[in-house]
Design an enzyme around this catalytic site. Structure first.
Site, short mmCIF file in Angstrom:
data_model
loop_
_atom_site.label_atom_id
_atom_site.label_comp_id
_atom_site.label_asym_id
_atom_site.label_seq_id
_atom_site.Cartn_x
_atom_site.Cartn_y
_atom_site.Cartn_z
N LEU A 1 0.85 -1.19 0.00
CA LEU A 1 0.00 0.00 0.00
C LEU A 1 0.88 1.24 0.00
O LEU A 1 0.75 2.12 0.85
CB LEU A 1 -0.96 0.01 1.20
CG LEU A 1 -2.16 0.94 1.05
CD1 LEU A 1 -3.14 0.38 0.03
CD2 LEU A 1 -2.87 1.15 2.38
N ILE B 1 1.36 3.80 -5.26
CA ILE B 1 0.53 3.21 -6.31
C ILE B 1 -0.62 2.41 -5.70
O ILE B 1 -1.76 2.49 -6.16
CB ILE B 1 1.38 2.36 -7.25
CG1 ILE B 1 2.37 3.25 -8.02
CG2 ILE B 1 0.50 1.58 -8.22
CD1 ILE B 1 3.38 2.49 -8.85
N ARG C 1 6.12 -6.38 -10.16
CA ARG C 1 7.26 -7.02 -10.81
C ARG C 1 6.93 -8.49 -11.03
O ARG C 1 6.29 -9.13 -10.19
CB ARG C 1 8.52 -6.90 -9.94
CG ARG C 1 9.15 -5.51 -9.95
CD ARG C 1 9.76 -5.20 -11.31
NE ARG C 1 10.39 -3.90 -11.38
CZ ARG C 1 9.78 -2.79 -11.76
NH1 ARG C 1 8.49 -2.81 -12.10
NH2 ARG C 1 10.43 -1.64 -11.82
N ASP D 1 0.70 -7.39 -16.31
CA ASP D 1 1.48 -6.41 -17.06
C ASP D 1 2.98 -6.70 -16.95
O ASP D 1 3.76 -6.08 -17.67
CB ASP D 1 1.20 -5.00 -16.55
CG ASP D 1 1.86 -3.92 -17.38
OD1 ASP D 1 1.83 -4.04 -18.62
OD2 ASP D 1 2.41 -2.96 -16.81
N GLU E 1 10.69 -11.35 -18.62
CA GLU E 1 10.11 -10.62 -19.75
C GLU E 1 11.22 -10.05 -20.65
O GLU E 1 12.32 -9.78 -20.16
CB GLU E 1 9.19 -9.50 -19.24
CG GLU E 1 9.86 -8.47 -18.35
CD GLU E 1 8.86 -7.48 -17.75
OE1 GLU E 1 9.14 -6.28 -17.83
OE2 GLU E 1 7.81 -7.92 -17.21
N HIS F 1 4.17 -4.83 -20.22
CA HIS F 1 4.79 -3.93 -19.22
C HIS F 1 4.60 -2.47 -19.64
O HIS F 1 5.56 -1.73 -19.86
CB HIS F 1 6.27 -4.25 -19.04
CG HIS F 1 6.82 -3.76 -17.71
ND1 HIS F 1 7.91 -4.30 -17.11
CD2 HIS F 1 6.41 -2.74 -16.90
CE1 HIS F 1 8.16 -3.68 -15.97
NE2 HIS F 1 7.25 -2.72 -15.82
#
Length: 312
Positions: free
Chosen positions: A152, A155, A232, A256, A261, A279
């Site tokens: 928390l 974002i 992440r 995302d 990746e 992403h």
């Protein structure tokens, strides 16, 4: 008057690269034939480094930069940096917080809605000509459902505020309770997963959260639960996630970010209850511009005053 020397680990936007080169004497490390050999030969020349949450700066690279004083990083992630080594050497690092909160939080809500209502799958259904021959399956309501947030910070709080507009009860999990928060704190991650209809990951990456979301958490979230990850890829045990989705033990996922990746598990491509994004949490013109401006402002502030505007 000579320009300050800056080492840039990896390319950012053409606009940023151009503006950086206009103000500083920039060495583009990614353009060197053998980047590590170059650092071993000339690394002593650099006190300032620009990088990003994608490229970071490895311990091996850092060892070749004995005079490094500051790193200005594009993004809020800091897991690709050897933070203990930086602290031991007194090297300061800045990130670009706050300016991307809204866009990442917007995307998280978009993934919640898309995954539950299967908007992307419905779009593919129409484009493939399926509508005249069949009715698209019923999906799941979003408003009023229970939202669990792991992390928390800035974002996470922005996501929680948006969820209020959907009348969603919100609870959160983090290492320490935020006594100023109006949302319910859940110290037990498994309990939060059992309670939540949607579990959104908004925590940092790194060793402390590596595979925090494992098979047990996914089982607790269950066959009706939806996982959304805008943090992440390393936070999730990706093989366990793939298994849970393929076996129907998890209701869906909006992703995302991924481990390794840009490689994405091919097993997920055909699943209608999984939304896959490349992403792009901060990927708007407005936010990327503000992030670039903040990197440049941090760099100049350190040159002028020896202090960063947004130190980690």
């Amino acid at each position: 008057m000579s320009k300050p020397k800056v080492l840039q680990i990896g390319a950012l936007s053409e606009r940023f690269n151009r503006e950086l080169a206009e103000c500083y004497e920039v060495t583009a490390l990614w353009q060197r034939v053998d980047p590590l050999a170059f650092l071993q030969e000339q690394g002593t020349a650099f006190e300032l480094l620009v990088s990003s949450a994608r490229f970071g700066c490895s311990a091996e690279q850092l060892a070749c930069l004995p005079n490094l004083r500051a790193i200005c990083s594009f993004g809020v992630g800091y897991d690709p940096y050897p933070l203990e080594l930086l602290r031991d050497r007194g090297i300061v690092i800045s990130t670009t917080p706050d300016v991307l909160n809204d866009c990442v939080a917007d995307l998280a809500m978009g993934l919640i809605i898309d995954t539950a209502r299967q908007l992307a799958a419905a779009d593919r259904f129409v484009r493939a000509g399926g509508w005249p021959a069949a009715t698209f399956p019923l999906t799941r309501k979003v408003s009023g459902k229970k939202l669990g947030i792991v992390g928390l910070g800035r974002i996470g709080q922005a996501i929680a505020r948006r969820a209020e507009g959907f009348a969603m009860p919100v609870r959160y999990h983090k290492r320490c309770q935020d006594l100023s928060s109006p949302y319910g704190f859940e110290a037990d991650l498994l309990a939060l997963a059992r309670w939540a209809d949607f579990l959104v990951l908004a925590c940092p990456g790194g060793a402390a959260t590596h595979h925090l979301i494992d098979a047990d958490v996914l089982a607790a979230l269950g066959p009706q639960g939806i996982l959304v990850n805008i943090s992440r890829g390393s936070v999730v045990d990706q093989p366990a996630l793939v298994t849970a989705l393929l076996n129907g033990h998890l209701g869906g996922a909006g992703l995302d970010v991924f481990e390794g990746e840009p490689t994405v598990p091919a097993e997920l491509f055909a699943l209608p209850n999984v939304v896959l994004l490349p992403h792009v949490g901060s990927g708007t013109h407005e936010t990327r511009l503000r992030m670039e401006e903040l990197v440049l402002a941090n760099l100049q502030a350190f040159i002028d005053k020896g202090e960063l505007l947004t130190p980690l």
